[in-house]
Design an enzyme around this catalytic site. Structure first.
Site, PDB file in Angstrom:
ATOM      1  N   HIS A   1      28.127  37.238  70.518  1.00  0.00           N
ATOM      2  CA  HIS A   1      28.068  35.830  70.052  1.00  0.00           C
ATOM      3  C   HIS A   1      27.165  35.710  69.016  1.00  0.00           C
ATOM      4  O   HIS A   1      27.495  35.049  67.861  1.00  0.00           O
ATOM      5  CB  HIS A   1      27.856  34.787  71.208  1.00  0.00           C
ATOM      6  CG  HIS A   1      28.088  33.474  71.066  1.00  0.00           C
ATOM      7  ND1 HIS A   1      29.152  32.980  70.290  1.00  0.00           N
ATOM      8  CD2 HIS A   1      27.361  32.557  71.043  1.00  0.00           C
ATOM      9  CE1 HIS A   1      29.077  31.799  70.141  1.00  0.00           C
ATOM     10  NE2 HIS A   1      27.806  31.290  70.379  1.00  0.00           N
TER      11      HIS A   1
ATOM     12  N   HIS B   1      29.250  31.113  61.488  1.00  0.00           N
ATOM     13  CA  HIS B   1      29.578  30.460  62.680  1.00  0.00           C
ATOM     14  C   HIS B   1      30.789  29.813  62.346  1.00  0.00           C
ATOM     15  O   HIS B   1      30.967  28.453  61.798  1.00  0.00           O
ATOM     16  CB  HIS B   1      28.482  29.925  63.347  1.00  0.00           C
ATOM     17  CG  HIS B   1      28.828  29.379  64.880  1.00  0.00           C
ATOM     18  ND1 HIS B   1      29.938  29.486  65.395  1.00  0.00           N
ATOM     19  CD2 HIS B   1      27.952  29.079  65.729  1.00  0.00           C
ATOM     20  CE1 HIS B   1      29.942  29.306  66.654  1.00  0.00           C
ATOM     21  NE2 HIS B   1      28.834  29.007  66.784  1.00  0.00           N
TER      22      HIS B   1
ATOM     23  N   CYS C   1      32.050  26.122  70.918  1.00  0.00           N
ATOM     24  CA  CYS C   1      31.986  27.205  70.178  1.00  0.00           C
ATOM     25  C   CYS C   1      32.743  28.237  70.868  1.00  0.00           C
ATOM     26  O   CYS C   1      32.995  29.254  70.251  1.00  0.00           O
ATOM     27  CB  CYS C   1      30.540  27.469  69.988  1.00  0.00           C
ATOM     28  SG  CYS C   1      29.754  26.435  68.875  1.00  0.00           S
TER      29      CYS C   1
END
Length: 652
Positions: A282, A315, A157
């Site tokens: 994040h 996400h 990620c």
């Protein structure tokens, strides 16, 4: 380090396929999540799915058939004028491409596997052209006319944030003058089932930093920016600090004290040398990750307002980091902080000043001239990036590569005792890696690729006398964890539960994370996912890390065999192998870049006896050229880095 001048940016995701409408939605806090349309999953969830305006190509074997390319297309189109201007200014071979992605063309492979499992043959499907992560990078180079190095970074990620770090080093050391940095990922059944198996998937829209947060909302999209290092032409916004670290703790769970996150944030702030006024977190909305990030923010930047834009975008996996860098830049350009989309009655965890509604800078401290963006990923990889409209230091790029020497090498294959034996077809009885770095209880979850890469890393470091706990690393693979990916596809197709351990070990940076965890190594790590130029790209990244950090770096390159299911032939393909190199600072240079001309487009084939050669697009040909000449020759090897550039390795 050098400041990168941000010349242009583009986005495409579930909020739209043009940047202006996406920014309007983000800064108003508008969510557009819905149940998956492309496929069925046996659990409740919503996703951020892109409504693409273009139709898929009529032919299933078209070169731009994969969804990742269709996601990249609107972003590339939006930047076409800026790309043309940069080509004129620097020359097509002085611009590089770095793409960050997690899954590449996995969605195409999922469809192909379903067809194969049903006894059919997927028409036109090409494993190299659709599954391999580098195929999207190749497409970008083709449609933009850019001919500098083109490289894929895959660190889960944090992939596209890590791509920014790679681009910064390229410009810093004069590899190129400008870089097109990209991030892209598609929704896949594998990621949905995988995050569900980890109990990390929200059933409705995610709630970052909320007390009742329940997991992530997966989404797809693309992001792209154009940067250069010319300090005489200041852009409105610059990238002024990049910090990298590893947790050295766990493959999926963050280090509980936030030590890795703190290290990356402090490194980015140290490069900047100024004060940030806002943070784009994040903030995946999982219980552990948000709690640890809140601890890190409170320790490094207490009281700084925090936005968590995944509450709006979802996400975006490999595209998340770069998307959030663009949103951080837009924060400065718009003079407002984007909100975290939460229900009005949601209670927020302690320790951070979470932006709940659009917040203009009016009345805010004058220090909001810089924004920090955090990105974290599987394998404990951490990246923090500072963007500012007032760069404190913007030095000119360095001329030439840093002085670096090749200290030691190691090779392993279960079937061949050396690379020369592999070329000659001299097989040995199958040998398994020694497994010294991996605890016994973890071995049954560890793929052959990871085993092999850790085997050669340990051998090369021991030969060089370098402590594995303190060495930065570069891992590289053409195809990544194929055996694990196939296991996951088999389970999904059969309706069996996805193994959380297998899913955690399926990402391209699995070996990097395993090395970090096994040795408690907290140093930066890059993961290159390349095609025919894999070895040169990995070595170049190692050389630049040595130059940036002024300490030894280990580089591990390898691939497992492509499963027979996707080779389309009865004979075997590339043999399993891994090679490691230890590089170190030196007083003279053993590595240099050189113009190669178009003749270097494809590295030479190896005359492997009794094997097909169609899959030999990775490091083996170039590795043989390097290792076979490592003794007695002043010129060890000329390795193709791109169609127009070589990395020459000269040994005194």
């Amino acid at each position: 380090m050098i400041a990168l001048q941000l010349r242009a940016a583009a986005l495409a995701n579930a909020l739209g396929v043009d940047t202006a409408s996406i920014l309007d939605a983000v800064f108003s806090g508008s969510q557009r999540f819905a149940a998956p349309r492309a496929f069925h999953v046996p659990f409740p969830t919503v996703v951020g799915e892109v409504a693409l305006k273009d139709a898929p190509p009529a032919r299933s074997d078209a070169s731009d058939a994969s969804r990742i390319i269709r996601l990249l297309r609107p972003a590339i189109s939006e930047l076409s004028t800026a790309i043309s201007e940069m080509r004129v200014r620097f020359g097509r071979d002085r611009i590089g491409i770095v793409l960050g992605t997690c899954t590449g063309g996995l969605d195409s492979t999922e469809r192909a596997y379903a067809t194969l499992a049903a006894g059919g043959k997927p028409a036109g499907y090409s494993f190299d052209r659709e599954h391999a992560l580098h195929h999207a990078c190749d497409w970008v180079a083709e449609v933009t006319g850019i001919s500098g190095p083109a490289q894929v970074i895959s660190t889960a990620c944090s992939s596209s944030a890590k791509a920014v770090a790679v681009a910064q080093r390229w410009v810093q050391f004069g590899v190129v003058d400008g870089v097109l940095i990209l991030g892209a990922d598609t929704l896949t059944l594998t990621t949905l089932h995988g995050f569900s198996s980890l109990a990390s998937l929200a059933s409705d829209g995610c709630r970052p930093f909320a007390v009742d947060r329940a997991g992530i909302t997966l989404a797809e999209g693309a992001a792209a920016i154009l940067v250069d290092g010319d300090p005489t032409r200041r852009a409105t916004v610059q990238i002024v600090g990049v910090g990298e670290s590893s947790d050295g703790y766990h493959q999926t769970a963050p280090e509980p004290t936030g030590a890795g996150a703190k290290a990356a944030m402090r490194a980015a702030l140290g490069e900047f040398g100024g004060t940030i006024g806002a943070i784009n977190a994040h903030a995946t909305a999982t219980v552990q990750n948000d709690a640890v990030e809140a601890l890190a923010i409170a320790a490094v930047a207490a009281g700084v307002p925090v936005s968590a834009t995944k509450g709006v975008t979802g996400h975006l996996l490999g595209a998340a980091g770069l998307t959030e860098v663009i949103l951080a830049a837009a924060t400065l350009e718009r003079g407002a902080l984007p909100p975290t989309a939460l229900p009005a009655d949601a209670e927020v965890i302690d320790g951070i000043d979470l932006v709940r509604a659009p917040r203009p800078f009016v009345g805010a401290p004058a220090s909001i001239r810089a924004v920090l963006s955090n990105s974290f990923g599987f394998g404990g990889t951490n990246v923090a990036i500072v963007v500012a409209d007032d760069a404190r230091v913007a030095p000119a790029p360095t001329e030439g590569l840093p002085n670096v020497k090749l200290v030691s090498t190691a090779f392993f294959s279960p079937e061949f005792a050396s690379l020369d034996d592999l070329v000659a077809g001299k097989r040995r009885a199958s040998v398994q890696p020694a497994f010294r770095l991996i605890p016994g209880r973890q071995r049954r979850f560890t793929s052959l690729l990871t085993q092999m890469q850790l085997e050669v890393v340990e051998e090369a470091l021991a030969s060089a006398g370098v402590d594995p706990r303190t060495v930065p690393s570069v891992f590289a693979s053409t195809y990544g964890e194929l055996s694990t990916t196939i296991e996951l596809l088999e389970a999904i197709e059969a309706g069996r539960p996805t193994s959380p351990a297998r899913f955690a070990q399926s990402v391209h940076n699995t070996a990097s994370g395993a090395f970090s965890v096994a040795t408690q190594n907290t140093e930066p790590s890059s993961v290159v996912a390349g095609g025919p130029f894999l070895l040169a790209q990995a070595l170049l990244e190692g050389v630049l890390l040595v130059g940036a950090l002024q300490k030894p770096v280990v580089v591990a390159v390898g691939d497992d065999e492509i499963p027979a299911l996707f080779r389309g032939e009865s004979t075997r393909g590339t043999p399993p192998y891994a090679i490691a190199f230890v590089l170190a600072p030196a007083t003279s240079a053993e590595f240099r870049l050189a113009s190669s001309g178009r003749s270097q487009r494809t590295p030479r084939r190896l005359p492997l006896r009794g094997r097909t050669r169609d899959a030999l697009v990775g490091a083996l040909p170039q590795a043989h050229a390097l290792l076979a000449r490592s003794a007695g020759d002043s010129l060890s090897a000329v390795l193709a880095l791109s169609a127009d550039w070589t990395l020459e390795v000269r040994r005194g």
